[in-house]
Design a protein around this motif. Structure first.
Motif, mmCIF file in Angstrom:
data_model
loop_
_atom_site.group_PDB
_atom_site.id
_atom_site.type_symbol
_atom_site.label_atom_id
_atom_site.label_comp_id
_atom_site.label_asym_id
_atom_site.label_seq_id
_atom_site.Cartn_x
_atom_site.Cartn_y
_atom_site.Cartn_z
ATOM 1 N N LEU A 181 26.144 44.866 39.889
ATOM 2 C CA LEU A 181 24.913 44.105 40.113
ATOM 3 C C LEU A 181 24.139 44.003 38.809
ATOM 4 C CD1 LEU A 181 23.935 43.145 42.947
ATOM 5 C CD2 LEU A 181 22.306 44.984 42.890
ATOM 6 N N ARG A 182 23.984 45.153 38.156
ATOM 7 C CA ARG A 182 23.271 45.190 36.892
ATOM 8 C C ARG A 182 23.996 44.319 35.860
ATOM 9 N NH1 ARG A 182 23.670 50.127 32.791
ATOM 10 N NH2 ARG A 182 22.945 48.950 30.989
ATOM 11 N N GLU B 30 23.353 40.662 36.240
ATOM 12 C CA GLU B 30 22.034 40.324 35.717
ATOM 13 C C GLU B 30 22.061 40.233 34.188
ATOM 14 O OE1 GLU B 30 18.631 40.636 37.246
ATOM 15 O OE2 GLU B 30 19.370 40.676 39.297
ATOM 16 N N ILE B 31 22.766 41.205 33.587
ATOM 17 C CA ILE B 31 22.844 41.212 32.124
ATOM 18 C C ILE B 31 23.530 39.944 31.620
ATOM 19 C CG2 ILE B 31 23.914 42.360 30.155
ATOM 20 C CD1 ILE B 31 23.545 45.012 31.648
ATOM 21 N N ARG C 93 30.928 35.592 33.750
ATOM 22 C CA ARG C 93 30.170 35.387 34.968
ATOM 23 C C ARG C 93 31.093 34.980 36.114
ATOM 24 N NH1 ARG C 93 25.985 30.696 36.313
ATOM 25 N NH2 ARG C 93 27.808 29.589 35.647
ATOM 26 N N GLN C 94 32.041 34.121 35.780
ATOM 27 C CA GLN C 94 32.993 33.660 36.791
ATOM 28 C C GLN C 94 33.817 34.823 37.364
ATOM 29 O OE1 GLN C 94 35.063 30.418 35.009
ATOM 30 N NE2 GLN C 94 35.882 29.675 36.951
ATOM 31 N N TYR D 4 30.050 56.235 47.011
ATOM 32 C CA TYR D 4 30.563 56.113 45.647
ATOM 33 C C TYR D 4 30.718 54.654 45.244
ATOM 34 C CZ TYR D 4 31.217 61.103 45.709
ATOM 35 O OH TYR D 4 30.992 62.434 45.748
ATOM 36 N N ASN E 1 21.268 37.058 31.865
ATOM 37 C CA ASN E 1 20.288 37.180 30.788
ATOM 38 C C ASN E 1 20.872 36.735 29.456
ATOM 39 O OD1 ASN E 1 17.769 37.856 31.478
ATOM 40 N ND2 ASN E 1 17.821 39.948 30.705
ATOM 41 N N ASP F 144 26.269 48.965 42.254
ATOM 42 C CA ASP F 144 25.040 48.891 41.454
ATOM 43 C C ASP F 144 25.343 48.532 40.003
ATOM 44 O OD1 ASP F 144 23.301 49.393 43.497
ATOM 45 O OD2 ASP F 144 23.105 51.524 43.120
ATOM 46 N N ARG G 299 29.089 52.211 46.409
ATOM 47 C CA ARG G 299 27.761 51.632 46.239
ATOM 48 C C ARG G 299 27.272 51.862 44.811
ATOM 49 N NH1 ARG G 299 23.207 53.722 50.199
ATOM 50 N NH2 ARG G 299 23.230 55.367 48.619
ATOM 51 N N ASP G 300 27.633 53.028 44.275
ATOM 52 C CA ASP G 300 27.268 53.344 42.906
ATOM 53 C C ASP G 300 27.863 52.319 41.932
ATOM 54 O OD1 ASP G 300 25.778 55.425 41.575
ATOM 55 O OD2 ASP G 300 27.646 55.814 40.497
#
Lengths: 329, 329, 329, 329, 329
Positions: free
Chosen positions: B232-233, B236-237, B195-196, B223, B240, B229, B225-226
């Motif tokens: 970003l995902r 989140e994972i 995470r860090q 590109y 989680n 994403d 931005r892809d």
């Protein structure tokens, strides 16, 4: 103790300046002056700062009194920074201590004020005496080097605490000693204290790095951004370490729970094995089975051997059963 | 090891360039150059970066020293990226390790610097050698492909950890072994570390995707931005997964608690069944009831049968009672 | 009680003003007027505020009723501040209490309203009576000094609670008494209450320090920033203390857990030592081994000595075994 | 399976279009076309999307591969939405599953792509076939209705989980079964998953509702704001449910703790009642008190009755004492 | 039930208006009309709202269906507010219930819609009938008074819950009953629900207070800011109460833990006192010590008195030892 250091416009270094010389030096913006005040009486310091440097009374009060929380105030012709540094040689068993360092930085001078000896500042002082190139960058360069040394001390400290916590974690899995717990809570307090310091200190450096203050010039921004990165990283480390103390407490509780579980299992196994056969022995100890009571059958040899067999086989059977339940692991 | 790769303006690929050739190639912005420095001596690397590429000393210091936290600095004619990648083949039993990768990217060149072999980079290198179309996109396309491979490695790793944690959860319900706990805390540390890393890396990609840097051109934004994403995902994972380690610890504690509960019930049941009838046996073992003590009634047959009946019926009754209380489940 | 204090334009101090005089004083913006209303009947206060000062009905209602949450409202020609202060002499064993202080501040007057005696205000009042220099700064200077005294009280209180919590922590390690727990929860409630107060109060001071209000003039900003720093620090301290109450509860639970563990170990050790040899004693208490039962061997001297030896050696062996498992520590 | 639906400018509905007809329909912006691709081979879908609709390769790749996180990309003449929907009929005992739905929406067409049958989409398809008024609103109206159906499914699901958790809570108070715990953790995972989906989906709808995309027109904003409100509410519900799983675990632990407490009380009561009187019985079982041992007093009648009285009265007294301590409740 | 209230331009109050009269009243913006719809059939309400007031179908749907989350929508000539209120007389043992109240407010009219009797609205209705001054402020004044009454109800409710939780806390320290726990979790759910309501309601009021809506005029802003302050305070109170339920659970667990500890201590003390001397009694109950077994020494008087002394002194010594360990406290 007040010590002074001055590079004149022609690159000469002077370290012993009388009050008069200092006033002269201050007048010429080509010169660069560093005055370090350590553990001086309040009045003495106050006079120097107000009379010679003409600092604002409120900024002097901020410097001479303990403020605890780092900040930077812009007083137009000079900045007043309240910083906190750490002595990395301190004994970590006790509380983590940080020391206040107050810095006035102007166009061509820097005044540092602190009440105890200051390792990072001493290292900077020695370095600057040896390497005149630092002085070429002017007052911002002095400040940059000082902040850099201070950041190093903090990072050193954080790495030490990280090491200690890792060791503690391993130790807890082997032997959940409650004295470790007391130590752990001391570190937790220390980390809370560090976070409380480093958060605002990071903000101070952010302001320096963003170039909010014209007095420092544009070139210095890049250097302060470098130290800002250090403090950013430091803050993350401290947060991580705080998270780790939480984990370590969880480990402690889990291991203690586990031990308790194993103690209870032992108690239950012993009770399960011996209580039933103790009852059996008690049964045949009753006074019904006395010679001449007409209970001869009960005290006859065959019964005895059956009882003996039960007394041997019952615990053996229980051991098998208990083992299947996984209590002997 | 230093390796170079160059497409000249007329689309030819060269992989062995002398220092001289490289300087020539650099001069023409039509060419595209990729220099990869792996595990070279400090001085060697430093000379190459400062003399041939004229990078700023501070950016070189950032690259050659371990910085730990991903960032991107804009130096006008080139960007300096500090990235961290993960080797998905590493043994997950130990600590999760990430490796630093420093990238200098300019108009028509990319310089990568790392101290250990780098899987994602090697894959990208091989790919670009084979497929010249990547080179058509210029330096940003090289960077895009490299970042894409790095993101894949992270996602692979996260999926592995997710799988392991799910398995651990199931295992804990069956058998709350304390060695699993030790493993769990290792993963927790690893996730904290990830995470860090990923937080700032995501920010770096956000800046690239927003088009903060003119040097990369406008077309590349889409590109990046892809990949943004992806990160970003990923973040989140990781969050989680961190949440799941918390759940898993809760499961452990609940299951251990449950076991303890069942152990205590066994102990209590055994004690409840046998202690009262043991007392009864002890009662009739007292020496009051001796032949000729005038207590013949107490040791007579009928009393004996009553006692025997109690000794059989009391535990049976208790079993019913306990069962009703739900302790035998 | 209503008391008034007035400096006329020529620097004279008056403390007893009739209603008429007050109206006259109010008309000349050169004068400086401070009216303090303490524990007056509602109607009396309301009349004074609405008729003499012409304050807006809503702002008067805000002042005369308990509002609980600090705020500042700008009514054009005057500000209406709702503040809360703390009495540092209060008994900390009970709940932490804060008192409301409502302030109307205009160009050349300040009206304070409170329903109980107010320490910080009384100190300020005495100070201003003695030192006319405060009055030179006009109404903002009065407000500044009042707020400064209030901040001091809060910091004093926070330091006291910090000291008490540290003491409690040490005490818990020695003796986890449940009465300490009850005290701890009282402090926790108090800290929740303080946080609820200090957060908005800090915001009020932020607005004053940012210079949102023209009525206060530009010079005062710097002073309010000083107090804003105090409240900023205070908020951090309160958050830290709240964190510490959490730690302290963790300590309590850990120490209680530890004690329980040691109690269970004692139980298990005693049971492990005596239950098996009690069974042995019971075994030889059975009536099979009576004179003339043909079991002479079992009750012969050699067997007796073997049994005696077992009864001595078994517990000794168990002690060694248990010690190795670490249960006697 | 690929199905098509088309309203021509003159309000006629066609459902079977050849490839050629579709190309013709697409050319006239007066027509409205909906193409739904379900579980088609990769190449087939890719050809349709790139050749007939001329979508950007990156957007096609996003659609055809699983992206997991909802997002909306603006490609100028069309939007590319990645959405996730839930099948409310799924078995909640297992993991909560959501399905990806990719939508391309242009001026006068909508293309939906999904790999499994999609309930909300089927319902929308049927509805639109029946009620041509939906088609009057153009492509945005199609999207609105589809999103509305999807939101309904999510809310249905959330309500179901809420109901289950409430039931579980009540059940836990009656019977803290550990199988419920396993179920609870399954829901917790499901809720984590849902939150991970709904957060970004809400953001997508926020963008649609804010009118960020010109292609959708201004009138549609109000409708999307309506669905945005649904997802806002949904996110709050999910957060609440997550909070409730935490509460439910707390309940479980409290109830288990309570049970353990009651088990321990029973054990302690039994031991307290019988151990002392068992000792007494044992005492009089010693061989000192044999006939002819000169201990006749000890085995005489009066002593016997005293002992008997103690054996009856001691437990009774203990019961009173224990009851006063509240252990029998 | 539909009731109407109307002040004509010349200050006359009418309460019974036919449909025709109402239409006439609506046409003149000098009039002020309040229509309250309570528990009417859906179609009836819908007709009134759409035909007489010409509200947008979407806004009517929002009002007539349960929306759960407060919001305000600006429809140009009127606002549509979805609010939730609380009935402070409800039984707090069950779940906390809030009722939806939908308000349409225009230039010179207000329409309220609710499905159950609404206390705050009834109080407002009665007040306005009596005091025509409210009507002078126009539609915003009606809304202000209604919201004020609603805020009072919420604050009343929060104070009640605070009182109950404080009482529960004290009760738990005396007697940690598990039925209290069930009650506590009911309150926790209720607070979660309230927070979910009050957060958005506060936002609605923030929008009103900021003057986002021209229809309400500028003068009303100040009044709405007052209510906004109430809801701000309310939100803080709810958060605090939620924090307190967490504390209360901690208290429960600590007290239960304490009790368990004391139960275990009793068990251990009893076992420690009696098990060793029981063994001793058992030892002398063995059949080695029979008359004529040559063990006369063991059953002689002196040994008896030594054993007796041990049996008395050992427990006494243990009591001292245990007391020193602090287990009897």
């Amino acid at each position: 103790m007040i010590r002074k250091m001055c590079w004149t416009a022609d690159g000469k270094l002077k370290t012993n300046l009388s009050k008069k010389e200092m006033t002269a030096v201050l007048k010429d913006p080509q010169n660069l002056l560093w005055v370090d005040i350590c553990d001086e009486p309040y009045d003495e310091s106050q006079r120097l700062l107000s009379e010679d440097f003409k600092f604002h009374p409120l900024s002097i009060a901020d410097a001479l009194e303990e403020t605890h929380i780092p900040k930077v105030d812009n007083w137009g012709e000079y900045l007043c920074l309240v910083l906190r540094s750490i002595n990395p040689d301190q004994d970590l068993k006790g509380e983590v201590k940080t020391d206040e360092l107050d810095v006035f930085i102007g166009n061509h001078y820097m005044v540092t004020y602190h009440s105890v000896a200051h390792h990072a500042l001493d290292r900077t002082w020695q370095w600057v005496l040896k390497d005149s190139r630092t002085a070429d960058g002017g007052a911002p360069a002095l400040l940059y080097r000082l902040l850099d040394e201070m950041a190093d001390d903090f990072i050193l400290m954080a790495d030490q605490i990280d090491l200690i916590l890792s060791g503690m974690e391993d130790q807890l899995f082997d032997n959940p000693d409650s004295s470790l717990l007391e130590e752990l809570f001391t570190y937790k307090r220390g980390l809370l204290h560090l976070r409380q310091i480093i958060g605002p200190q990071r903000e101070v450096l952010n302001k320096l790095a963003r170039g909010d203050f014209k007095i420092l010039g544009d070139e210095a921004k890049m250097y302060f951004r470098d130290i800002y990165d250090h403090f950013l990283r430091l803050y993350e480390i401290i947060e991580n370490l705080r998270d780790l103390t939480g984990s370590t407490l969880d480990i402690y509780l889990s291991v203690v729970n586990n031990r308790m579980n194993s103690v209870m299992k032992t108690l239950t196994v012993i009770t399960t094995l011996f209580m039933p056969i103790s009852f059996l022995a008690g049964f045949f100890g009753m006074n019904f089975f006395k010679p001449g009571e007409g209970m001869d059958f009960w005290t006859s040899g065959p019964v005895y051997y059956v009882v003996l067999a039960i007394m041997v086989l019952f615990p053996v059977a229980m051991i098998f059963y208990i083992n299947r339940k996984g209590w002997l692991k």
